[in-house]
Design an enzyme around this catalytic site. Structure first.
Site, PDB file in Angstrom:
ATOM      1  N   GLY A 111       0.840  -1.191   0.000  1.00 34.83           N
ATOM      2  CA  GLY A 111       0.000   0.000   0.000  1.00 34.83           C
ATOM      3  C   GLY A 111       0.874   1.239   0.000  1.00 34.83           C
ATOM      4  O   GLY A 111       2.012   1.201   0.489  1.00 34.83           O
ATOM      5  N   GLN A 132       2.856  10.016   1.088  1.00 31.82           N
ATOM      6  CA  GLN A 132       4.173   9.391   1.223  1.00 31.82           C
ATOM      7  C   GLN A 132       5.112   9.737   0.069  1.00 31.82           C
ATOM      8  O   GLN A 132       6.317   9.500   0.161  1.00 31.82           O
ATOM      9  CB  GLN A 132       4.039   7.869   1.332  1.00 31.82           C
ATOM     10  CG  GLN A 132       3.366   7.407   2.620  1.00 31.82           C
ATOM     11  CD  GLN A 132       3.267   5.906   2.683  1.00 31.82           C
ATOM     12  OE1 GLN A 132       2.324   5.330   2.146  1.00 31.82           O
ATOM     13  NE2 GLN A 132       4.233   5.256   3.294  1.00 31.82           N
ATOM     14  N   CYS A 186       5.699   0.098   7.535  1.00 33.28           N
ATOM     15  CA  CYS A 186       5.326   1.261   6.727  1.00 33.28           C
ATOM     16  C   CYS A 186       6.539   1.645   5.889  1.00 33.28           C
ATOM     17  O   CYS A 186       7.651   1.731   6.412  1.00 33.28           O
ATOM     18  CB  CYS A 186       4.906   2.423   7.623  1.00 33.28           C
ATOM     19  SG  CYS A 186       4.450   3.912   6.701  1.00 33.28           S
ATOM     20  N   LEU A 187       6.309   1.875   4.589  1.00 32.96           N
ATOM     21  CA  LEU A 187       7.428   2.210   3.704  1.00 32.96           C
ATOM     22  C   LEU A 187       8.104   3.514   4.118  1.00 32.96           C
ATOM     23  O   LEU A 187       9.269   3.736   3.790  1.00 32.96           O
ATOM     24  CB  LEU A 187       6.942   2.316   2.250  1.00 32.96           C
ATOM     25  CG  LEU A 187       6.445   1.007   1.625  1.00 32.96           C
ATOM     26  CD1 LEU A 187       5.899   1.265   0.226  1.00 32.96           C
ATOM     27  CD2 LEU A 187       7.554  -0.043   1.586  1.00 32.96           C
ATOM     28  N   HIS A 219      -4.659   1.421   7.435  1.00 32.47           N
ATOM     29  CA  HIS A 219      -3.307   1.987   7.551  1.00 32.47           C
ATOM     30  C   HIS A 219      -3.131   3.119   6.542  1.00 32.47           C
ATOM     31  O   HIS A 219      -2.670   4.213   6.880  1.00 32.47           O
ATOM     32  CB  HIS A 219      -2.279   0.864   7.314  1.00 32.47           C
ATOM     33  CG  HIS A 219      -0.857   1.326   7.274  1.00 32.47           C
ATOM     34  ND1 HIS A 219       0.085   0.922   8.200  1.00 32.47           N
ATOM     35  CD2 HIS A 219      -0.192   2.143   6.415  1.00 32.47           C
ATOM     36  CE1 HIS A 219       1.249   1.499   7.921  1.00 32.47           C
ATOM     37  NE2 HIS A 219       1.108   2.231   6.821  1.00 32.47           N
ATOM     38  N   GLU A 220      -3.518   2.865   5.287  1.00 27.49           N
ATOM     39  CA  GLU A 220      -3.344   3.883   4.239  1.00 27.49           C
ATOM     40  C   GLU A 220      -4.271   5.071   4.486  1.00 27.49           C
ATOM     41  O   GLU A 220      -3.896   6.226   4.262  1.00 27.49           O
ATOM     42  CB  GLU A 220      -3.586   3.284   2.859  1.00 27.49           C
ATOM     43  CG  GLU A 220      -2.671   2.126   2.481  1.00 27.49           C
ATOM     44  CD  GLU A 220      -1.197   2.412   2.702  1.00 27.49           C
ATOM     45  OE1 GLU A 220      -0.771   3.577   2.570  1.00 27.49           O
ATOM     46  OE2 GLU A 220      -0.458   1.460   3.040  1.00 27.49           O
ATOM     47  N   HIS A 269      -2.853   7.547   6.763  1.00 25.25           N
ATOM     48  CA  HIS A 269      -1.886   8.466   6.139  1.00 25.25           C
ATOM     49  C   HIS A 269      -2.576   9.731   5.629  1.00 25.25           C
ATOM     50  O   HIS A 269      -2.005  10.818   5.684  1.00 25.25           O
ATOM     51  CB  HIS A 269      -1.186   7.783   4.954  1.00 25.25           C
ATOM     52  CG  HIS A 269      -0.003   6.941   5.333  1.00 25.25           C
ATOM     53  ND1 HIS A 269       1.128   7.452   5.921  1.00 25.25           N
ATOM     54  CD2 HIS A 269       0.227   5.611   5.196  1.00 25.25           C
ATOM     55  CE1 HIS A 269       2.012   6.482   6.127  1.00 25.25           C
ATOM     56  NE2 HIS A 269       1.486   5.350   5.701  1.00 25.25           N
TER      57      HIS A 269
HETATM   58 NI    NI Z   1       2.427   3.476   5.795  1.00 24.28          NI
END
Ligand code: NI
Length: 162
Positions: free
Chosen positions: A44, A49, A92-93, A134-135, A138
């Site tokens: 995701g 991000q 998380c990236l 989660h997304e 963000h």
């Molecule tokens: Ni994330």
């Protein structure tokens, strides 16, 4: 085109995002975000991000098991969270290193617009429900770190890769 992924503690990751408009710019951005997500590799990725503070995220919760099913969520809205909760590991990236235990609703009913302009209203379950929450966080400037106890957060921050 691969996009650079912002890393915590970049302040842009903590900003609430503005509504997105479905146009050629967004279509290109969504394609670039999917390419970036697959290359990362991740399941995701939210627009914030990659430094675009608009309410857009992409996800594909099955590709790592060999089946691509990319989804683009434009202006998603959480309609309903199940009262039942689950605790599970999340990375998380934008926070490379720590995998943290985050509590989420087990299922989430979400409304969003797809790339084709069609409205979607779906109850997401399983890993898709977790990933979408989660997304979605963000888009409100909320990171996994923000959902941890002070002790767990301190441990996670210490594990963030340099
Ligand atoms: Ni994330």
């Amino acid at each position: 085109m691969l996009l650079p992924i912002l890393r915590w503690p970049d302040p842009r990751l903590s900003q609430p995002c503005a509504p997105a408009a479905l146009d050629d710019d967004l279509r290109q951005l969504a394609a670039d975000m999917l390419e970036t997500m697959y290359a990362a590799p991740g399941r995701g990725l939210a627009a914030s991000q990659v430094g675009r503070l608009i309410r857009l995220f992409v996800m594909d919760v099955t590709w790592k098991e060999g089946q691509r099913s990319s989804q683009v969520f434009i202006n998603p809205k959480v309609v309903e969270l199940s009262p039942s909760r689950v605790l599970g590991p999340e990375g998380c990236l934008s926070i490379p290193g720590p995998v943290t235990e985050v509590e989420r609703a087990e299922t989430v009913r979400m409304h969003w617009t797809g790339l084709d302009g069609q409205a979607h209203d779906t109850v997401l379950t399983g890993f898709a429900a977790i990933c979408a929450q989660h997304e979605y966080d963000h888009l409100d400037g909320i990171l996994t770190l923000d959902r941890l106890s002070p002790e767990a957060r301190a441990r996670a921050e210490a594990e963030v890769a340099a």
